[in-house]
Design an enzyme around this catalytic site. Structure first.
Site, PDB file in Angstrom:
ATOM      1  N   HIS A  37      18.040  15.736  11.356  1.00  0.00           N
ATOM      2  CA  HIS A  37      18.517  14.796  10.340  1.00  0.00           C
ATOM      3  C   HIS A  37      17.311  13.976   9.883  1.00  0.00           C
ATOM      4  O   HIS A  37      16.559  13.453  10.714  1.00  0.00           O
ATOM      5  CB  HIS A  37      19.601  13.880  10.915  1.00  0.00           C
ATOM      6  CG  HIS A  37      19.842  12.679  10.037  1.00  0.00           C
ATOM      7  ND1 HIS A  37      20.165  12.812   8.698  1.00  0.00           N
ATOM      8  CD2 HIS A  37      19.770  11.352  10.275  1.00  0.00           C
ATOM      9  CE1 HIS A  37      20.287  11.611   8.166  1.00  0.00           C
ATOM     10  NE2 HIS A  37      20.053  10.705   9.098  1.00  0.00           N
ATOM     11  N   SER A  78      17.933   1.255  14.652  1.00  0.00           N
ATOM     12  CA  SER A  78      18.558   2.543  14.303  1.00  0.00           C
ATOM     13  C   SER A  78      17.655   3.710  14.713  1.00  0.00           C
ATOM     14  O   SER A  78      18.129   4.754  15.163  1.00  0.00           O
ATOM     15  CB  SER A  78      18.881   2.616  12.806  1.00  0.00           C
ATOM     16  OG  SER A  78      17.705   2.681  12.023  1.00  0.00           O
ATOM     17  N   CYS A  91      26.045  10.083   8.938  1.00  0.00           N
ATOM     18  CA  CYS A  91      25.305  11.308   8.559  1.00  0.00           C
ATOM     19  C   CYS A  91      25.709  12.521   9.400  1.00  0.00           C
ATOM     20  O   CYS A  91      25.162  13.607   9.215  1.00  0.00           O
ATOM     21  CB  CYS A  91      23.802  11.065   8.674  1.00  0.00           C
ATOM     22  SG  CYS A  91      23.264   9.596   7.809  1.00  0.00           S
ATOM     23  N   ASN A 149      16.558  10.044   1.413  1.00  0.00           N
ATOM     24  CA  ASN A 149      17.675  10.252   2.329  1.00  0.00           C
ATOM     25  C   ASN A 149      18.901  10.725   1.559  1.00  0.00           C
ATOM     26  O   ASN A 149      19.230  10.192   0.502  1.00  0.00           O
ATOM     27  CB  ASN A 149      18.002   8.944   3.079  1.00  0.00           C
ATOM     28  CG  ASN A 149      18.808   9.194   4.348  1.00  0.00           C
ATOM     29  OD1 ASN A 149      19.244  10.317   4.607  1.00  0.00           O
ATOM     30  ND2 ASN A 149      19.003   8.162   5.144  1.00  0.00           N
ATOM     31  N   GLU A 171      29.689   9.929   3.395  1.00  0.00           N
ATOM     32  CA  GLU A 171      29.946   8.527   3.700  1.00  0.00           C
ATOM     33  C   GLU A 171      29.855   7.708   2.403  1.00  0.00           C
ATOM     34  O   GLU A 171      29.821   6.484   2.442  1.00  0.00           O
ATOM     35  CB  GLU A 171      28.977   8.019   4.758  1.00  0.00           C
ATOM     36  CG  GLU A 171      27.513   8.043   4.367  1.00  0.00           C
ATOM     37  CD  GLU A 171      26.603   7.570   5.497  1.00  0.00           C
ATOM     38  OE1 GLU A 171      26.126   8.425   6.248  1.00  0.00           O
ATOM     39  OE2 GLU A 171      26.389   6.363   5.610  1.00  0.00           O
ATOM     40  N   THR A 192      13.948   4.124   1.368  1.00  0.00           N
ATOM     41  CA  THR A 192      14.461   5.392   1.935  1.00  0.00           C
ATOM     42  C   THR A 192      15.764   5.826   1.267  1.00  0.00           C
ATOM     43  O   THR A 192      16.550   6.555   1.851  1.00  0.00           O
ATOM     44  CB  THR A 192      14.672   5.292   3.463  1.00  0.00           C
ATOM     45  OG1 THR A 192      15.729   4.360   3.718  1.00  0.00           O
ATOM     46  CG2 THR A 192      13.418   4.845   4.180  1.00  0.00           C
ATOM     47  N   ASP A 227       0.858  -1.198   0.000  1.00  0.00           N
ATOM     48  CA  ASP A 227       0.000   0.000   0.000  1.00  0.00           C
ATOM     49  C   ASP A 227       0.895   1.249   0.000  1.00  0.00           C
ATOM     50  O   ASP A 227       1.749   1.409   0.884  1.00  0.00           O
ATOM     51  CB  ASP A 227      -0.890  -0.037   1.266  1.00  0.00           C
ATOM     52  CG  ASP A 227      -1.774   1.203   1.386  1.00  0.00           C
ATOM     53  OD1 ASP A 227      -1.708   2.093   0.516  1.00  0.00           O
ATOM     54  OD2 ASP A 227      -2.519   1.275   2.387  1.00  0.00           O
TER      55      ASP A 227
HETATM   56  N1  CAA Z   1      -0.684   3.441   5.772  1.00  0.00           N
HETATM   57  C1  CAA Z   1      -0.164   4.301   6.679  1.00  0.00           C
HETATM   58  N2  CAA Z   1       0.908   3.990   7.480  1.00  0.00           N
HETATM   59  C2  CAA Z   1       1.449   2.767   7.328  1.00  0.00           C
HETATM   60  C3  CAA Z   1       0.950   1.827   6.415  1.00  0.00           C
HETATM   61  C4  CAA Z   1      -0.170   2.215   5.605  1.00  0.00           C
HETATM   62  N3  CAA Z   1      -0.685   1.401   4.694  1.00  0.00           N
HETATM   63  N4  CAA Z   1       1.694   0.704   6.484  1.00  0.00           N
HETATM   64  C5  CAA Z   1       2.639   0.937   7.434  1.00  0.00           C
HETATM   65  N5  CAA Z   1       2.501   2.181   7.944  1.00  0.00           N
HETATM   66  C6  CAA Z   1       3.307   2.847   8.962  1.00  0.00           C
HETATM   67  C7  CAA Z   1       3.673   1.956  10.130  1.00  0.00           C
HETATM   68  O1  CAA Z   1       2.633   1.920  11.103  1.00  0.00           O
HETATM   69  C8  CAA Z   1       4.936   2.613  10.623  1.00  0.00           C
HETATM   70  O2  CAA Z   1       4.602   3.745  11.386  1.00  0.00           O
HETATM   71  P1  CAA Z   1       5.350   4.023  12.779  1.00  0.00           P
HETATM   72  O3  CAA Z   1       6.823   4.093  12.478  1.00  0.00           O
HETATM   73  O4  CAA Z   1       4.795   5.322  13.227  1.00  0.00           O
HETATM   74  O5  CAA Z   1       5.032   2.870  13.664  1.00  0.00           O
HETATM   75  C9  CAA Z   1       5.590   3.121   9.334  1.00  0.00           C
HETATM   76  O6  CAA Z   1       4.552   3.139   8.349  1.00  0.00           O
HETATM   77  C10 CAA Z   1       6.709   2.242   8.806  1.00  0.00           C
HETATM   78  O7  CAA Z   1       6.214   0.932   8.738  1.00  0.00           O
HETATM   79  P2  CAA Z   1       7.102  -0.296   9.215  1.00  0.00           P
HETATM   80  O8  CAA Z   1       7.689  -0.013  10.556  1.00  0.00           O
HETATM   81  O9  CAA Z   1       6.315  -1.544   9.065  1.00  0.00           O
HETATM   82  O10 CAA Z   1       8.220  -0.201   8.091  1.00  0.00           O
HETATM   83  P3  CAA Z   1       9.500  -1.054   7.844  1.00  0.00           P
HETATM   84  O11 CAA Z   1       9.536  -2.278   8.681  1.00  0.00           O
HETATM   85  O12 CAA Z   1       9.581  -1.233   6.382  1.00  0.00           O
HETATM   86  O13 CAA Z   1      10.724  -0.159   8.359  1.00  0.00           O
HETATM   87  C11 CAA Z   1      12.261   1.560   8.692  1.00  0.00           C
HETATM   88  C12 CAA Z   1      10.783   1.230   8.530  1.00  0.00           C
HETATM   89  C13 CAA Z   1      12.888   0.674   9.779  1.00  0.00           C
HETATM   90  C14 CAA Z   1      12.457   3.005   9.076  1.00  0.00           C
HETATM   91  C15 CAA Z   1      12.952   1.270   7.319  1.00  0.00           C
HETATM   92  O14 CAA Z   1      12.494   2.186   6.376  1.00  0.00           O
HETATM   93  C16 CAA Z   1      14.466   1.335   7.372  1.00  0.00           C
HETATM   94  O15 CAA Z   1      15.150   0.361   7.684  1.00  0.00           O
HETATM   95  N6  CAA Z   1      15.055   2.513   6.986  1.00  0.00           N
HETATM   96  C17 CAA Z   1      16.500   2.699   6.935  1.00  0.00           C
HETATM   97  C18 CAA Z   1      17.081   2.990   8.312  1.00  0.00           C
HETATM   98  C19 CAA Z   1      16.719   4.365   8.830  1.00  0.00           C
HETATM   99  O16 CAA Z   1      16.360   5.247   8.085  1.00  0.00           O
HETATM  100  N7  CAA Z   1      16.890   4.554  10.146  1.00  0.00           N
HETATM  101  C20 CAA Z   1      16.626   5.827  10.758  1.00  0.00           C
HETATM  102  C21 CAA Z   1      17.495   6.075  11.970  1.00  0.00           C
HETATM  103  S1  CAA Z   1      19.237   5.851  11.550  1.00  0.00           S
HETATM  104  C22 CAA Z   1      19.691   7.299  10.748  1.00  0.00           C
HETATM  105  O17 CAA Z   1      19.017   8.275  10.835  1.00  0.00           O
HETATM  106  C23 CAA Z   1      20.928   7.284   9.916  1.00  0.00           C
HETATM  107  C24 CAA Z   1      20.537   7.157   8.489  1.00  0.00           C
HETATM  108  O18 CAA Z   1      20.380   8.162   7.798  1.00  0.00           O
HETATM  109  C25 CAA Z   1      20.292   5.821   7.952  1.00  0.00           C
END
Ligand code: CAA
Length: 391
Positions: A233, A201, A111, A276, A79, A152, A29
């Site tokens: 960030h 993270s 970052c 990102n 990086e 991302t 979705d």
């Molecule tokens: N409609 C609306 N919202 C929805 C949805 C839908 N159909 N389906 C899911 N969502 C929401 C979820 O409820 C969740 O919300 P919350 O975070 O508020 O709970 C959000 O969408 C994301 O869903 P998931 O948690 O299921 O998503 P995911 O398992 O795919 O992982 C993530 C999300 C871990 C951030 C992933 O994108 C990721 O690994 N990203 C890379 C790491 C990252 O960015 N880390 C950030 C901190 S580290 C940092 O900042 C350094 C850097 O630059 C990397």
């Protein structure tokens, strides 16, 4: 002496992958991306775009507005480095034709390095008011296909001139900082793509913010009420809301969802379209705030939170200067975002996740994808060859 950001301009690539296209391909979705993580598009860098060409594209318009021969140092934070030894700022120095009496260095800590470069540049100017430092934060965010981070990805470079009597933002003395040796996000030398423990993270980011904020309040004596706007960030734009909720909780402040949105939205606008850009994302968020705020920001204090996985973080502040509106690159920022070409999923895989032939032999000729003024033309005998096209 007042020292800070005199000019800021960012650049991104000429292509994007829409998260609608991405969602359709993955059978997810699209609101998970539009609403859940707050992303609409990811800027995709083709093989002839790297952090050097992005940095050149970001810096060139600034150099047209100052005496370019007066740049005394180029601090390039990334990086996504292109060489283990030669600094990317040396390639950049050549491409931009800067004066030979100049220092060049590349900085790395995930970052965070852009904020480190900014602190270092301030130190140089405080030690010698004649210094004019070009600080660039540039990254290409790349995760494995089908990994949690794939949605991302993105890229961008933010270039800033740091000098005395800056026209945009006077940086204030004192900040809060925090470090911890953790494995939340990393990229070993033998990998093209980053590894991430996604949920962990996010937790480490939020914990670092709380600890950094506490340190900031002790170090500076300033509190939440002293700050008018917050830039974070942004690994994905929803992170700003998670961060600000955590910060207001520690600060004992209550904000409605509408108040939170109004406060954060101007700074999130560009990153939502770019994805990102790792160390550049905080500064692209700052440029987004300057370009898109609904009120005059003169005299407003901006809080900036930098987070680098691994991890280290810093919270610092600056005050927006009178007349800042006359020195922005808002039209160019918007033009770049609007004029990127869309990719379908197969094209994205070809451009972003396919190694150019001959890479490990150090002999590559790159097709022309990059439409900008600077491009990586070839790698010959393991040497990167860049070209500057005249307008
Ligand atoms: N409609 C609306 N919202 C929805 C949805 C839908 N159909 N389906 C899911 N969502 C929401 C979820 O409820 C969740 O919300 P919350 O975070 O508020 O709970 C959000 O969408 C994301 O869903 P998931 O948690 O299921 O998503 P995911 O398992 O795919 O992982 C993530 C999300 C871990 C951030 C992933 O994108 C990721 O690994 N990203 C890379 C790491 C990252 O960015 N880390 C950030 C901190 S580290 C940092 O900042 C350094 C850097 O630059 C990397």
């Amino acid at each position: 002496m007042n020292v800070g950001i005199d000019l800021i301009h960012f650049a991104t690539s000429d292509y994007y992958l829409g998260l609608d296209t991405f969602a359709e391909e993955k059978g997810i979705d699209v609101n998970k991306f539009y609403v859940g993580i707050g992303q609409e598009r990811m800027s995709i860098a083709p093989p002839d775009e790297d952090i050097v060409t992005l940095s050149a594209k970001a810096a060139a318009p600034l150099l047209d507005q100052i005496e370019r021969d007066k740049i005394t140092a180029v601090l390039l934070a990334t990086e996504s480095g292109v060489d283990q030894s030669k600094s990317a700022s040396a390639y950049l120095h050549g491409l931009l034709g800067l004066h030979k009496n100049c220092r060049l260095i590349e900085l790395k800590h995930a970052c965070y390095a852009g904020a480190a470069a900014l602190q270092m540049a301030q130190g140089l100017v405080h030690a010698n008011p004649n210094e004019k430092v070009l600080v660039i934060a540039a990254d290409i965010a790349k995760y494995d296909v089908d990994s949690s981070g794939e949605a991302t990805q993105g890229c961008g470079a933010a270039a800033m001139i740091i000098k005395k009597d800056p026209r945009l933002l006077v940086l204030e003395p004192g900040s809060g900082f925090y470090a911890d040796d953790v494995m939340d996000f990393w990229r070993p030398n033998y990998r093209e793509t980053a590894l991430v423990d996604g949920k962990y993270s996010t937790k480490v980011y939020l914990n670092s913010l709380k600890e950094t904020w506490k340190h900031f309040t002790i170090n500076t004596g300033r509190g939440y009420e002293d700050i008018d706007y917050f830039c974070y960030h942004l690994p994905f734009t929803k992170m700003a809301e998670k961060a600000h909720k955590a910060l207001t909780k520690v600060a004992g402040v209550s904000l409605s969802d509408e108040e939170m949105k109004a406060l954060l939205a101007p700074g999130q606008a560009y990153n939502r379209q770019l994805g990102n850009s790792y160390t550049a994302s905080l500064f692209i968020g700052f440029a987004s705030l300057l370009d898109n705020a609904s009120e005059d920001l003169t005299g407003k204090r901006i809080g900036l939170f930098s987070y680098g996985s691994g991890c280290v973080s810093e919270f610092f502040t600056g005050v927006v200067q009178p007349g800042y509106q006359d020195h922005l690159f808002s039209d160019d920022h918007r033009w770049q975002i609007e004029h990127r070409a869309p990719l379908n999923y197969a094209e994205y895989l070809q451009l972003y996740h396919t190694q150019p032939e001959g890479l490990y032999e150090g002999q590559v000729v790159l097709p022309e994808y990059n439409r900008g003024p600077f491009r990586l033309k070839a790698i010959k005998d393991h040497k990167r060859l860049y070209e500057r096209r005249e307008a």
